[in-house]
Design a protein around this motif. Structure first.
Motif, PDB file in Angstrom:
ATOM      1  N   THR A 129       0.863  -1.159   0.000  1.00  0.00           N
ATOM      2  CA  THR A 129       0.000   0.000   0.000  1.00  0.00           C
ATOM      3  C   THR A 129       0.908   1.218   0.000  1.00  0.00           C
ATOM      4  O   THR A 129       2.104   1.082   0.209  1.00  0.00           O
ATOM      5  N   ILE A 130       0.339   2.399  -0.258  1.00  0.00           N
ATOM      6  CA  ILE A 130       1.136   3.609  -0.093  1.00  0.00           C
ATOM      7  C   ILE A 130       0.912   4.100   1.323  1.00  0.00           C
ATOM      8  O   ILE A 130      -0.236   4.271   1.738  1.00  0.00           O
ATOM      9  N   ILE A 131       1.972   4.313   2.068  1.00  0.00           N
ATOM     10  CA  ILE A 131       1.796   4.840   3.423  1.00  0.00           C
ATOM     11  C   ILE A 131       2.253   6.294   3.477  1.00  0.00           C
ATOM     12  O   ILE A 131       2.932   6.775   2.582  1.00  0.00           O
ATOM     13  N   GLN A 132       1.862   6.976   4.542  1.00  0.00           N
ATOM     14  CA  GLN A 132       2.148   8.384   4.762  1.00  0.00           C
ATOM     15  C   GLN A 132       1.442   9.251   3.709  1.00  0.00           C
ATOM     16  O   GLN A 132       0.623   8.760   2.948  1.00  0.00           O
ATOM     17  N   ARG A 133       1.814  10.513   3.645  1.00  0.00           N
ATOM     18  CA  ARG A 133       1.048  11.462   2.843  1.00  0.00           C
ATOM     19  C   ARG A 133       1.989  12.506   2.262  1.00  0.00           C
ATOM     20  O   ARG A 133       3.070  12.742   2.802  1.00  0.00           O
TER      21      ARG A 133
ATOM     22  N   ALA B 109       2.077  -3.750   5.504  1.00  0.00           N
ATOM     23  CA  ALA B 109       1.555  -3.511   6.843  1.00  0.00           C
ATOM     24  C   ALA B 109       2.666  -3.838   7.835  1.00  0.00           C
ATOM     25  O   ALA B 109       3.549  -4.624   7.524  1.00  0.00           O
TER      26      ALA B 109
ATOM     27  N   ILE C  87      -3.921  -2.898  14.149  1.00  0.00           N
ATOM     28  CA  ILE C  87      -4.155  -2.800  12.704  1.00  0.00           C
ATOM     29  C   ILE C  87      -4.712  -4.128  12.195  1.00  0.00           C
ATOM     30  O   ILE C  87      -5.682  -4.176  11.423  1.00  0.00           O
TER      31      ILE C  87
ATOM     32  N   ARG D 193     -14.539  -0.612   3.276  1.00  0.00           N
ATOM     33  CA  ARG D 193     -13.465   0.345   3.179  1.00  0.00           C
ATOM     34  C   ARG D 193     -13.902   1.709   3.718  1.00  0.00           C
ATOM     35  O   ARG D 193     -13.143   2.393   4.405  1.00  0.00           O
TER      36      ARG D 193
ATOM     37  N   TYR E   4      -3.275  -0.003   7.200  1.00  0.00           N
ATOM     38  CA  TYR E   4      -2.081   0.717   7.620  1.00  0.00           C
ATOM     39  C   TYR E   4      -1.882   1.968   6.762  1.00  0.00           C
ATOM     40  O   TYR E   4      -1.510   3.033   7.272  1.00  0.00           O
ATOM     41  N   GLY E   5      -2.146   1.841   5.468  1.00  0.00           N
ATOM     42  CA  GLY E   5      -2.026   2.982   4.569  1.00  0.00           C
ATOM     43  C   GLY E   5      -2.912   4.131   5.010  1.00  0.00           C
ATOM     44  O   GLY E   5      -2.480   5.289   5.073  1.00  0.00           O
TER      45      GLY E   5
ATOM     46  N   THR F 298      -2.627  12.360  10.499  1.00  0.00           N
ATOM     47  CA  THR F 298      -1.767  12.533  11.668  1.00  0.00           C
ATOM     48  C   THR F 298      -2.520  12.258  12.963  1.00  0.00           C
ATOM     49  O   THR F 298      -1.905  12.039  13.991  1.00  0.00           O
TER      50      THR F 298
ATOM     51  N   THR G 142      -1.668   5.683   8.417  1.00  0.00           N
ATOM     52  CA  THR G 142      -0.487   6.561   8.347  1.00  0.00           C
ATOM     53  C   THR G 142      -0.782   7.846   7.589  1.00  0.00           C
ATOM     54  O   THR G 142      -0.033   8.811   7.692  1.00  0.00           O
ATOM     55  N   PHE G 143      -1.876   7.872   6.816  1.00  0.00           N
ATOM     56  CA  PHE G 143      -2.187   9.067   6.034  1.00  0.00           C
ATOM     57  C   PHE G 143      -2.582  10.232   6.937  1.00  0.00           C
ATOM     58  O   PHE G 143      -2.247  11.377   6.697  1.00  0.00           O
TER      59      PHE G 143
ATOM     60  N   PRO H  63      -4.590  -5.833   5.885  1.00  0.00           N
ATOM     61  CA  PRO H  63      -3.810  -5.047   6.844  1.00  0.00           C
ATOM     62  C   PRO H  63      -3.036  -3.904   6.171  1.00  0.00           C
ATOM     63  O   PRO H  63      -2.923  -2.819   6.737  1.00  0.00           O
ATOM     64  N   ALA H  64      -2.499  -4.162   4.959  1.00  0.00           N
ATOM     65  CA  ALA H  64      -1.723  -3.124   4.282  1.00  0.00           C
ATOM     66  C   ALA H  64      -2.586  -1.893   4.029  1.00  0.00           C
ATOM     67  O   ALA H  64      -2.190  -0.755   4.252  1.00  0.00           O
ATOM     68  N   GLU H  65      -3.813  -2.137   3.579  1.00  0.00           N
ATOM     69  CA  GLU H  65      -4.737  -1.059   3.263  1.00  0.00           C
ATOM     70  C   GLU H  65      -5.065  -0.254   4.530  1.00  0.00           C
ATOM     71  O   GLU H  65      -5.095   0.978   4.526  1.00  0.00           O
TER      72      GLU H  65
END
Ligand code: SF4
Ligand code: FES
Ligand code: FES
Lengths: 579, 185
Positions: free
Chosen positions: A191-195, A204, B48, B26, B63-64, B70, B67-68, B59-61
């Motif tokens: 996935t893309i993390i952060q912004r 993950a 998560i 989602r 987490y994405g 704050t 983290t987006f 889980p990846a989604e």
């Protein structure tokens, strides 16, 4: 038919093509990063922007309106449009960088933005030389950056998984890798993390990118952000030669390129083939290139006292022929391998049935149910089982099937086994028999090879020319990707050449002789034995063998190397009788 | 004892209720992440995974998304997360000095948590209360306005004693141009 005007040309089109795809198909180059023909279209990189408008038609006449100077009036969209995501409609006017200064400026400035925080470390980057970002910057980018501040720094050298290493600073966030795991391999591990300017692709927390197809993301990453843990820093793209071939890891036979340097195989990469593997291959197949370098048998050997010693080709073929002559034909068994090419199999079959006169001819099945998945990998771990069936590698009348050979060796019904390219003793297929003599043609040092009275060195598929038929019935041809001893690479027209071959001085070219092996293709060895046994056959090369095959086997009728081409052909394996 | 990572029956019922409000799982992710953070303090790997499992997402989604924003904590944080605004208006009113004061006072740097696990100090972008800056937000909800070094020291003491500052309504200053307009007519 509906028309579209692109720069100064008019094209007719059908269906609802996207501008970018349509342009690429018609030889009009447009720069792009996030678009990939096998993936969905997110239109996030903005590198493919073009001017798009519509002809203004007169309401009464339906004809294009003309302005005071007699030119057609075009109503342009107020902003540039991403060509990858914009559908072509009738009467659309598209202006690319070939005719629009605005588009040229957009391309240049977009690249300046993309490169804003890029580390510009091409000199130590694995992707250099095959990097879309590098290439498009040369063609469309600015000549320098105006950004004089500290760049945003991100993690470097992060193992995303066992086989893929991430350099987040080089990433342009095109999301190709994320879309690959979502849409193609379906592991959804990325996935893309952060912004904003801090974002990059990642797994993950605590998870590893161990997708069995993970390394395809390295190929589709348009920059050097995802690199191969195995191949990192091993060779520059321009030092290597690439030759179209196939992977022999399973019965799918994915189309690949074999990359060599100093005649050593350095990597496999998938080659686009819609009949077989599209753009992809599995990681295990990709890493199986190592087999082509390791544990190789160099030159023929004969048994002397208890050991094997190197011998000349003449001596070893003569010794083999002598052994074959001294055994009664019905006590000889010939084991071919489903990893050999059609050409090899065909001449081996002639040797067994026509010259030796034995009915015991067969091949081993290597099945591994745990290898199979719902995407490319198949349980049959041999690349040419369909080919064996096509050529007729099976016992003749009164011939014993291969499963009965170990027993027959023990009770004396068989005395001599002639093995081509398989390792029945080492792969656990057979118990090691106490009795029996062995003549073995092998590309590697194997358990079976070490039992041989006469050991002949066989080419791998990376050193030979020949055809393979995969489980779906697609026939593909391989070409020599590396030279065997005594062969001059530069004189073999089909062998891939590196940029050094083409452009460098002789002093800069490949050096070293460690990776050349003295070996011959299976058809040539079989033909050599036939000659020693007094049946002169004289094929001028694999193509001549194939010409005969194409006559003898109905499914191959009318085929030639030229017709097979790079993509291969789907055979009709079960031709219906004409009603 | 190992912390248990699970939602209770009531929580699951609430999640089901949230889930019904959205067309896709989602879309329900953000409120459920919020719930999880309220419950567990921060979104650790286990949390998560729990959220992903509960919503049948990857889980990846999850987490994405976490983290987006704050306001989701993907790192362990203190009991009180102090988000001090250092955006333009607050900065002009001395927020940078206040941040330094806070760092010195608590002995941690921006982004870190005090060893006793009580405070996390972070700078943040505009909190949308520019008229009463410098402003600080505690635990993603309570605002403290018109900060000074003294007010900060006092706040820390209060929080140490477990006293959350009261909600304070800050009236907007009068709008002179509106007044002028009405007096004209
Ligand atoms: S799927 Fe089979 S043929 Fe394709 S790369 Fe993997 S092992 Fe090789
Ligand atoms: S290719 Fe990336 S926006 Fe079109
Ligand atoms: S600048 Fe601080 S609240 Fe807006």
């Amino acid at each position: 038919m509906p028309k579209v005007y692109i720069d100064d040309d008019v094209f007719e089109f059908e269906g609802r093509p996207k501008i970018l795809e349509f342009c690429l198909q018609h030889g009009i180059e447009l720069p792009y990063f996030c678009y990939h023909p096998a993936l969905s279209i997110p239109a996030n990189c903005r590198q493919c922007l073009v001017e798009v408008g519509q002809l203004v038609l007169n309401r009464e006449t339906g004809q294009p309106e003309l302005d005071a100077e007699g030119k057609v009036v075009v109503r342009f969209f107020p902003k540039l449009m991403p060509s990858c995501a914009t559908e072509i409609t009738d009467g659309m006017v598209v202006r690319t960088h070939r005719s629009s200064a605005l588009v040229r400026r957009a391309q240049r400035e977009n690249l300046e933005f993309i490169l804003l925080n890029h580390p510009l470390d091409c000199p130590i980057c694995d992707q250099a030389g095959e990097c879309p970002l590098q290439e498009l910057t040369y063609k469309f980018g600015p000549d320098s950056s105006r950004f004089e501040f500290v760049k945003v720094h991100k993690p470097k050298r992060i193992p995303l998984g066992p086989r893929v290493v991430l350099d987040a600073e080089r990433c342009i966030n095109c999301t190709r890798c994320v879309r690959f795991t979502e849409e193609i391999s379906r592991s959804r591990q990325l996935t893309i993390i952060q912004r904003g300017d801090k974002n990059y692709p990642f797994t993950a927390p605590g998870m590893s990118f161990d997708d069995p197809y993970s390394m395809n993301t390295i190929d589709i990453c348009p920059v050097g952000a995802l690199t191969s843990a195995d191949f990192r820093f091993r060779a520059r793209a321009w030092e290597m030669a690439s030759t179209p071939s196939i992977c022999t890891g399973c019965a799918r036979g994915c189309s690949i390129y074999i990359w060599t340097r100093h005649n050593r195989v350095e990597r496999f990469t998938p080659r686009h083939n819609p009949l077989v593997n599209d753009y992809w291959m599995c990681d295990e197949g990709r890493l199986s290139y190592r087999r082509l370098n390791e544990n190789r048998l160099d030159g023929p050997h004969v048994r002397e006292f208890e050991g094997l010693r190197a011998a000349s080709w003449e001596e070893s073929l003569r010794r083999a022929a002598h052994l074959l002559r001294s055994a009664p034909p019905e006590q000889i068994a010939v084991l071919a391998s489903a990893s050999l090419s059609l050409e090899d199999l065909y001449v081996i079959r002639r040797l067994a049935f026509e010259v030796l006169g034995t009915p015991h001819l067969d091949f081993l099945r290597h099945e591994d149910p745990s290898f199979e998945d719902a995407f490319l990998r198949l349980r049959d771990r041999t690349p040419n089982r369909t080919g064996c069936e096509l050529v007729g590698i099976s016992p003749g009348p009164d011939g014993l099937p291969v499963q009965q050979w170990p027993q027959a060796l023990r009770d004396g019904r068989l005395r001599l086994v002639l093995v081509f390219g398989d390792d029945p003793l080492g792969t656990g297929a057979w118990p090691v028999p106490e009795a029996g003599e062995w003549i073995v043609a092998s590309s590697h040092w194997t358990e079976t090879a070490s039992r041989a009275q006469v050991l002949l060195a066989l080419c791998t598929h990376a050193e030979a020319t020949g055809c393979f038929v995969n489980q779906q019935g697609v026939l593909q041809r391989v070409r020599p990707a590396k030279a065997s001893k005594g062969m001059d690479r530069t004189l073999v027209p089909e062998m891939g050449k590196s940029r050094l071959d083409h452009h460098a001085t002789p002093f800069d070219r490949w050096w070293g002789h460690e990776h050349y092996f003295d070996c011959r293709p299976g058809w040539e060895l079989a033909q050599g034995l036939m000659r020693e046994l007094g049946s002169p056959v004289d094929y001028t090369g694999p193509e001549a063998v194939f010409a005969e095959l194409a006559q003898a086997i109905p499914a191959l009728r009318g085929l030639s190397y030229a017709a097979i081409g790079l993509q291969g052909v789907r055979l009709d394996l079960h031709p219906q009788p004409v009603a | 004892m190992e912390p248990e990572y699970a939602f209770t029956a009531e929580e699951l019922a609430r999640i089901a209720e949230i889930r019904r409000r959205y067309p896709t799982a989602r879309a329900a992710l953000m409120p459920v992440l919020w719930m999880a953070q309220e419950k567990f303090g921060w979104l650790s790997r286990e949390v998560i995974e729990l959220v992903a499992q509960t919503l049948s997402l990857n889980p990846a989604e999850v987490y994405g998304v976490a983290t987006f924003y704050t306001m989701y904590h993907t790192q362990a944080c203190g009991r009180y997360v102090l988000d001090l605004c250092t955006c333009l208006s607050c900065q002009v009113l001395g927020a940078e000095d206040l941040l330094r004061h806070l760092e010195e006072r608590l002995g941690v740097r921006d982004g870190q948590t005090t060893p006793d696990g009580l405070f996390t100090v972070r700078h943040t972008e505009c909190l949308g209360a520019c008229g009463s800056g410098p402003v600080l937000m505690i635990n993603n909800r309570r605002y403290v306005h018109r900060l000074s070094q003294e007010r900060l020291d006092q706040l820390i003491e209060e929080l140490r004693q477990g006293r959350m500052p009261e909600f304070a309504s800050i009236p907007l200053p009068e709008r002179p141009w509106e007044q002028e307009a009405s007096s004209d007519s």
